[in-house]
Design an enzyme around this catalytic site. Structure first.
Site, PDB file in Angstrom:
ATOM      1  N   HIS A 121       0.881  -1.179   0.000  1.00 33.52           N
ATOM      2  CA  HIS A 121       0.000   0.000   0.000  1.00 33.52           C
ATOM      3  C   HIS A 121       0.920   1.230   0.000  1.00 33.52           C
ATOM      4  O   HIS A 121       2.033   1.172   0.511  1.00 33.52           O
ATOM      5  CB  HIS A 121      -0.808  -0.061   1.305  1.00 33.52           C
ATOM      6  CG  HIS A 121      -1.866   0.973   1.472  1.00 33.52           C
ATOM      7  ND1 HIS A 121      -1.591   2.241   1.916  1.00 33.52           N
ATOM      8  CD2 HIS A 121      -3.207   0.927   1.275  1.00 33.52           C
ATOM      9  CE1 HIS A 121      -2.719   2.923   1.993  1.00 33.52           C
ATOM     10  NE2 HIS A 121      -3.719   2.148   1.612  1.00 33.52           N
ATOM     11  N   ASP A 198       3.169  -4.881   8.160  1.00 33.72           N
ATOM     12  CA  ASP A 198       1.965  -4.066   8.111  1.00 33.72           C
ATOM     13  C   ASP A 198       0.762  -5.011   8.186  1.00 33.72           C
ATOM     14  O   ASP A 198       0.473  -5.743   7.234  1.00 33.72           O
ATOM     15  CB  ASP A 198       1.992  -3.270   6.796  1.00 33.72           C
ATOM     16  CG  ASP A 198       0.678  -2.575   6.487  1.00 33.72           C
ATOM     17  OD1 ASP A 198      -0.299  -2.782   7.222  1.00 33.72           O
ATOM     18  OD2 ASP A 198       0.642  -1.834   5.489  1.00 33.72           O
ATOM     19  N   GLN A 201      -4.347  -5.301   6.853  1.00 33.06           N
ATOM     20  CA  GLN A 201      -5.330  -6.205   6.236  1.00 33.06           C
ATOM     21  C   GLN A 201      -5.420  -7.548   6.932  1.00 33.06           C
ATOM     22  O   GLN A 201      -6.387  -8.282   6.741  1.00 33.06           O
ATOM     23  CB  GLN A 201      -4.992  -6.428   4.751  1.00 33.06           C
ATOM     24  CG  GLN A 201      -5.197  -5.213   3.888  1.00 33.06           C
ATOM     25  CD  GLN A 201      -6.652  -4.756   3.841  1.00 33.06           C
ATOM     26  OE1 GLN A 201      -7.575  -5.549   3.984  1.00 33.06           O
ATOM     27  NE2 GLN A 201      -6.858  -3.467   3.643  1.00 33.06           N
ATOM     28  N   LYS A 224     -10.182  -1.612  10.842  1.00 33.10           N
ATOM     29  CA  LYS A 224     -10.236  -2.781   9.957  1.00 33.10           C
ATOM     30  C   LYS A 224     -10.794  -4.000  10.692  1.00 33.10           C
ATOM     31  O   LYS A 224     -11.109  -5.003  10.075  1.00 33.10           O
ATOM     32  CB  LYS A 224      -8.835  -3.138   9.440  1.00 33.10           C
ATOM     33  CG  LYS A 224      -8.096  -2.004   8.739  1.00 33.10           C
ATOM     34  CD  LYS A 224      -8.475  -1.838   7.294  1.00 33.10           C
ATOM     35  CE  LYS A 224      -7.464  -0.930   6.608  1.00 33.10           C
ATOM     36  NZ  LYS A 224      -7.961  -0.401   5.335  1.00 33.10           N
ATOM     37  N   CYS A 362      -4.720   2.481  -3.569  1.00 37.17           N
ATOM     38  CA  CYS A 362      -3.475   2.985  -2.965  1.00 37.17           C
ATOM     39  C   CYS A 362      -2.339   1.993  -3.177  1.00 37.17           C
ATOM     40  O   CYS A 362      -1.482   1.813  -2.288  1.00 37.17           O
ATOM     41  CB  CYS A 362      -3.624   3.281  -1.474  1.00 37.17           C
ATOM     42  SG  CYS A 362      -4.805   4.560  -1.136  1.00 37.17           S
TER      43      CYS A 362
END
Ligand code: 7TS
Length: 404
Positions: A121, A198, A201, A224, A362
């Site tokens: 991203h 990261d 997600q 999220k 993104c």
């Protein structure tokens, strides 16, 4: 197993209509919906004990401080961090990544190398480019293959004694690929590079154990995983967080201030300048409780069924191409149909009450790899159903007819 009809009762928003049609919300990778249990915690905070924290002797302030710190412990336990002070509250993934990137400014020099993946991203690309500009370090990229999987032999070849940092998302937001972070962490550690994962997600689908992974930094956003926007976290190993300088200066992050010299507070407060999103932090803890009550194994199994069913149904549509066909995937399906612009499909689906995301998500380098402007992305959570997928497929067929 998971009782989806009962679970859906927890989400008041799923009862609304959009453009006169029942809402079908398939934009969960952008943000998830909020269950009543979390909404109640937010209402309770502002109704009963809204106060600034860590600074009042009065009861409201103490209640708010206790709830905020209890939530930090919930987050610590959820991710299995060793200490609560290894959890830093931030405004979300982007803030967490920038905090680490800023901290490394003083630790890197010309000739050092940073590795990111082709699946990132923008929030996991731009801060590192800015860091390279500040320090003279260079950025290397792990390439991907046509299926949307990282090419690990190329990663091995990139690693060397100059590699200081490796950044990779646990799951790609654009394609749904689950990356082999265990392998990446182990290999990076062999050359003494630090690894940031990261988890924006992955946090709604997988419960990671940061100690078992031996990851140096892990970041995510509460919104999220059924929490509110504007709050997230940075997990960092204690020794790394002690090494990094503070990101922002201000109240709460100091030990002593004078015009001659200021000393900083201990972890976690060193990185938490100013009045934080107190209610958000407390609600983040409530969201984690909610997700754990359903159970991440149940969630993963059910969402996998939705992914398989959705993929099967979409593949039956003439001219439809799915981007991202990795073996290890979560419930994200990115696709295009012939030469139809994704935005046009998204707009017509919205008229039929269906929310999907369209565009580059993104993740422009991924779109460039496939030489496309963007995709339509349907992303499912545990509160979605196969019936919703059926309605989506018939709406999509109508949209294709109108646009062909
Ligand atoms: N990293 C990944 C992998 C993401 O998917 C996102 C947000 C971020 C970082 C940034 O998170 P934030 O909470 O700080 O904004 N992804 C998306 C998306 O796919 N659609 O909208 C936001």
């Amino acid at each position: 197993m998971l009782d989806v009809q009962n679970i859906r009762k927890d989400f008041p928003i799923l009862n609304r209509t959009v453009n006169g049609k029942p809402l079908i919300y398939f934009d969960n990778a952008a943000t998830s919906q909020t269950p009543q249990q979390v909404i109640d915690v937010i209402v309770d905070y502002y109704t009963n004990y809204n106060a600034n924290i860590h600074r009042g002797v009065h009861s409201l302030s103490q209640e708010a401080t206790d709830a905020y710190e209890q939530a930090r412990i919930k987050i610590q336990k959820h991710f299995n961090a060793k200490h609560p002070h290894e959890i830093i509250y931030t405004s979300g993934t982007t803030h967490s990544i920038n905090l680490v990137a800023n901290g490394f400014s003083s630790l890197l020099k010309k000739g050092d190398e940073i590795i990111v993946s082709a699946l990132e991203h923008h929030s996991n690309i731009v801060p590192w480019q800015m860091l390279c500009e500040r320090t003279g370090a260079s950025l290397k990229v792990i390439p991907m293959n046509e299926n949307g999987e990282l090419m690990l032999s190329a990663f091995d070849a990139l690693l060397n004694d100059n590699t200081k940092l490796v950044f990779v998302n646990h799951i790609s937001n654009a394609l749904g690929t689950i990356n082999p972070i265990e392998y990446i962490i182990d290999e990076a550690h062999k050359v003494n590079a630090a690894v940031l994962v990261d988890g924006a997600q992955s946090c709604p689908h997988i419960k990671p154990d940061v100690q078992a992974l031996d990851v140096d930094f892990y970041v995510c956003s509460a919104h999220k995983l059924c929490g509110p926007t504007g709050v997230g976290m940075l997990y960092g190993k204690e020794e790394w967080l002690n090494k990094l300088p503070p990101y922002q200066g201000g109240g709460e992050m100091i030990a002593e201030v004078s015009f001659e010299k200021t000393t900083y507070a201990a972890l976690p407060h060193k990185f938490e300048a100013g009045t934080p999103n107190i209610c958000g932090g407390i609600a983040f803890g409530a969201a984690i409780d909610y997700m754990n009550a359903i159970g991440f194994d149940n969630i993963a199994q059910y969402e996998h069924e939705l992914l398989e069913y959705g993929t099967e149904q979409l593949q039956k549509i003439d001219g439809l191409k799915i981007y991202g066909t990795a073996k290890e995937k979560t419930s994200v399906i990115s696709f295009n149909v012939g030469n139809i612009h994704p935005y046009d499909i998204g707009t017509i689906l919205d008229k039929m009450g269906i929310a999907v995301r369209t565009g580059h998500h993104c993740a422009q380098p991924i779109m460039d790899f496939y030489n496309i402007p963007g995709t339509v992305r349907a992303s499912f959570m545990f509160y979605n159903t196969k019936e919703e997928i059926d309605s989506f497929i018939s709406a999509l067929k109508k949209a294709i007819m109108m646009l062909s």
